[in-house]
Motif scaffolding. Structure first.
Motif, PDB file in Angstrom:
ATOM      1  N   THR A 177     -34.226  10.420  89.231  1.00 23.51           N
ATOM      2  CA  THR A 177     -35.312   9.945  90.095  1.00 23.51           C
ATOM      3  C   THR A 177     -34.999  10.154  91.570  1.00 23.51           C
ATOM      4  OG1 THR A 177     -34.379   7.698  90.007  1.00 23.51           O
ATOM      5  CG2 THR A 177     -36.092   8.249  88.412  1.00 23.51           C
ATOM      6  N   ALA A 178     -33.767   9.866  91.978  1.00 27.63           N
ATOM      7  CA  ALA A 178     -33.397  10.041  93.389  1.00 27.63           C
ATOM      8  C   ALA A 178     -33.347  11.516  93.756  1.00 27.63           C
ATOM      9  CB  ALA A 178     -32.054   9.374  93.660  1.00 27.63           C
ATOM     10  N   GLY A 179     -32.899  12.352  92.815  1.00 26.36           N
ATOM     11  CA  GLY A 179     -32.871  13.789  93.083  1.00 26.36           C
ATOM     12  C   GLY A 179     -34.268  14.340  93.319  1.00 26.36           C
ATOM     13  N   TYR A 180     -35.208  13.910  92.485  1.00 29.07           N
ATOM     14  CA  TYR A 180     -36.597  14.363  92.657  1.00 29.07           C
ATOM     15  C   TYR A 180     -37.170  13.820  93.960  1.00 29.07           C
ATOM     16  CZ  TYR A 180     -41.413  15.572  91.477  1.00 29.07           C
ATOM     17  OH  TYR A 180     -42.672  16.108  91.495  1.00 29.07           O
ATOM     18  N   LEU A 181     -36.871  12.556  94.253  1.00 29.64           N
ATOM     19  CA  LEU A 181     -37.379  11.934  95.477  1.00 29.64           C
ATOM     20  C   LEU A 181     -36.896  12.699  96.698  1.00 29.64           C
ATOM     21  CD1 LEU A 181     -37.434   8.084  96.062  1.00 29.64           C
ATOM     22  CD2 LEU A 181     -36.977   9.672  97.917  1.00 29.64           C
ATOM     23  N   SER A 182     -35.600  13.051  96.695  1.00 28.37           N
ATOM     24  CA  SER A 182     -35.040  13.792  97.832  1.00 28.37           C
ATOM     25  C   SER A 182     -35.689  15.166  97.976  1.00 28.37           C
ATOM     26  CB  SER A 182     -33.529  13.931  97.650  1.00 28.37           C
ATOM     27  OG  SER A 182     -32.957  14.658  98.709  1.00 28.37           O
ATOM     28  N   ALA A 183     -35.871  15.858  96.841  1.00 27.63           N
ATOM     29  CA  ALA A 183     -36.490  17.184  96.880  1.00 27.63           C
ATOM     30  C   ALA A 183     -37.954  17.109  97.292  1.00 27.63           C
ATOM     31  CB  ALA A 183     -36.368  17.851  95.514  1.00 27.63           C
ATOM     32  N   ASN A 184     -38.594  15.974  97.020  1.00 24.09           N
ATOM     33  CA  ASN A 184     -40.009  15.800  97.373  1.00 24.09           C
ATOM     34  C   ASN A 184     -40.220  15.687  98.878  1.00 24.09           C
ATOM     35  OD1 ASN A 184     -42.822  15.227  96.376  1.00 24.09           O
ATOM     36  ND2 ASN A 184     -42.467  13.280  97.446  1.00 24.09           N
ATOM     37  N   GLY A 185     -39.160  15.307  99.588  1.00 22.45           N
ATOM     38  CA  GLY A 185     -39.253  15.200 101.045  1.00 22.45           C
ATOM     39  C   GLY A 185     -39.892  13.926 101.537  1.00 22.45           C
ATOM     40  N   GLY A 186     -40.109  12.960 100.650  1.00 22.86           N
ATOM     41  CA  GLY A 186     -40.716  11.688 101.038  1.00 22.86           C
ATOM     42  C   GLY A 186     -40.979  10.836  99.810  1.00 22.86           C
ATOM     43  N   HIS A 187     -41.316   9.575 100.053  1.00 18.54           N
ATOM     44  CA  HIS A 187     -41.542   8.642  98.950  1.00 18.54           C
ATOM     45  C   HIS A 187     -42.838   8.913  98.205  1.00 18.54           C
ATOM     46  CE1 HIS A 187     -39.265   5.935 101.943  1.00 18.54           C
ATOM     47  NE2 HIS A 187     -38.397   6.441 101.094  1.00 18.54           N
ATOM     48  N   PHE A 188     -43.853   9.369  98.931  1.00 18.50           N
ATOM     49  CA  PHE A 188     -45.201   9.416  98.386  1.00 18.50           C
ATOM     50  C   PHE A 188     -45.517  10.744  97.719  1.00 18.50           C
ATOM     51  CE2 PHE A 188     -45.640   6.634 102.264  1.00 18.50           C
ATOM     52  CZ  PHE A 188     -45.583   5.445 101.553  1.00 18.50           C
ATOM     53  N   VAL A 189     -46.338  10.670  96.668  1.00 15.40           N
ATOM     54  CA  VAL A 189     -46.900  11.862  96.025  1.00 15.40           C
ATOM     55  C   VAL A 189     -48.408  11.748  96.179  1.00 15.40           C
ATOM     56  CG1 VAL A 189     -47.109  13.187  93.904  1.00 15.40           C
ATOM     57  CG2 VAL A 189     -44.995  11.917  94.371  1.00 15.40           C
ATOM     58  N   GLY A 190     -48.910  12.384  97.192  1.00 16.46           N
ATOM     59  CA  GLY A 190     -50.313  12.223  97.542  1.00 16.46           C
ATOM     60  C   GLY A 190     -50.441  11.509  98.874  1.00 16.46           C
ATOM     61  N   PRO A 191     -51.657  11.441  99.408  1.00 17.08           N
ATOM     62  CA  PRO A 191     -51.865  10.838 100.734  1.00 17.08           C
ATOM     63  C   PRO A 191     -51.758   9.318 100.717  1.00 17.08           C
ATOM     64  CG  PRO A 191     -53.967  11.483  99.775  1.00 17.08           C
ATOM     65  CD  PRO A 191     -52.909  11.996  98.844  1.00 17.08           C
TER      66      PRO A 191
END
Length: 272
Positions: A177-191
């Motif tokens: 989960t943290a790896g995906y969060l870091s790769a996402n570049g932020g906490h949110f998925v969507g506006p």
């Protein structure tokens, strides 16, 4: 131990656990965060500047407090061995470096996470904080391994399984989960518009996907599953190991469901 007792092993046995020391230092950070929050109304990214240091320090209280409660139940050989000492030093270094930077950034009213605005910010976030976070999670998994390999530990069957499975599960789920969060570049998925509704206390978005919820559940497997094992031991359940393993499977399923919900851009609890 009396004043006349000069047995070095007795003295060492009553020495304060480094994990209790880290717990106390974390509590001090909690107190400082609460005090500063009372006199500093600034915000960063729509939240009070001292909210992140406060949340992290509370998380560290739970983390180190959990390990400190387990440590006395381990055999003397494991408690005094180099593996646990090295784990303690690594976790202390990671904890102090992360809290120092998060506190420093809060004082500047600047974000500590996902902040790569300057070479210094990039180095601290991508090297120091990322390295510290990975080190902490790896150490959690290693403690689970130490418990499993300690046949003399003073632990019930269910509690032992809960600690081993809980700590290893926390390691695996957090890395995902943290790896995906870091790769996402932020906490949110969507506006997540400014001023949009968030869950009280946690601050998770009530209008879009928020990866922090799954990250939270992943981290706290190391408390939930040992508590399950302890409860099973107290109840005298005949097959506590199997019950803990089933509980771990259900917990992983729940965590991945929350994770998938966030990835799809859906809030954990929709709020208006």
């Amino acid at each position: 131990m009396t004043l006349l007792d000069t047995n070095p092993h007795a003295i060492r046995a009553e020495a304060p656990s480094p994990f209790w020391t880290l717990t106390v230092v974390s509590i001090i950070f909690v107190g400082l965060g609460m005090a500063w929050a009372l006199v500093d109304a600034r915000q960063v990214d729509g939240a009070a500047v001292w909210m992140k240091p406060l949340k992290f320090s509370l998380s560290f209280v739970v983390l180190f407090g959990t390990i400190a409660l387990i440590e006395p139940r381990l055999s003397g050989k494991v408690r005094e061995g180099w593996p646990l000492r090295i784990i303690g030093w690594v976790m202390a270094a990671a904890f102090l470096s992360e809290m120092a930077y998060i506190t420093y950034q809060a004082a500047l009213a600047e974000p500590s996470h996902f902040n790569v605005a300057t070479p210094f910010n990039r180095m601290m976030y991508e090297v120091v904080m990322a390295g510290g976070a990975v080190s902490l999670v790896v150490c959690i998994g290693l403690i689970g391994w130490l418990v499993k390999s300690d046949p003399s530990a003073n632990l019930g069957v269910g509690l032992r399984e809960g600690i081993v499975v809980g700590f290893v599960t926390s390691f695996v789920l957090t890395m995902i989960t943290a790896g995906y969060l870091s790769a996402n570049g932020g906490h949110f998925v969507g506006p997540h518009p400014a001023g949009a509704a968030v869950l009280p206390l946690f601050g998770w978005s009530g209008v879009t996907g928020d990866l922090r919820a799954a990250h939270f559940f992943a981290l706290h497997a190391m408390q939930v599953l040992p508590l399950l094992g302890l409860w099973l031991d107290l109840r005298g359940v005949r097959a506590p190991v199997r019950s803990v393993q089933l509980g771990a499977l259900l917990y992983c399923t729940l965590t991945f469901a929350i994770f998938a919900q966030a990835v799809m851009g859906l809030p954990l609890i929709p709020l208006k």
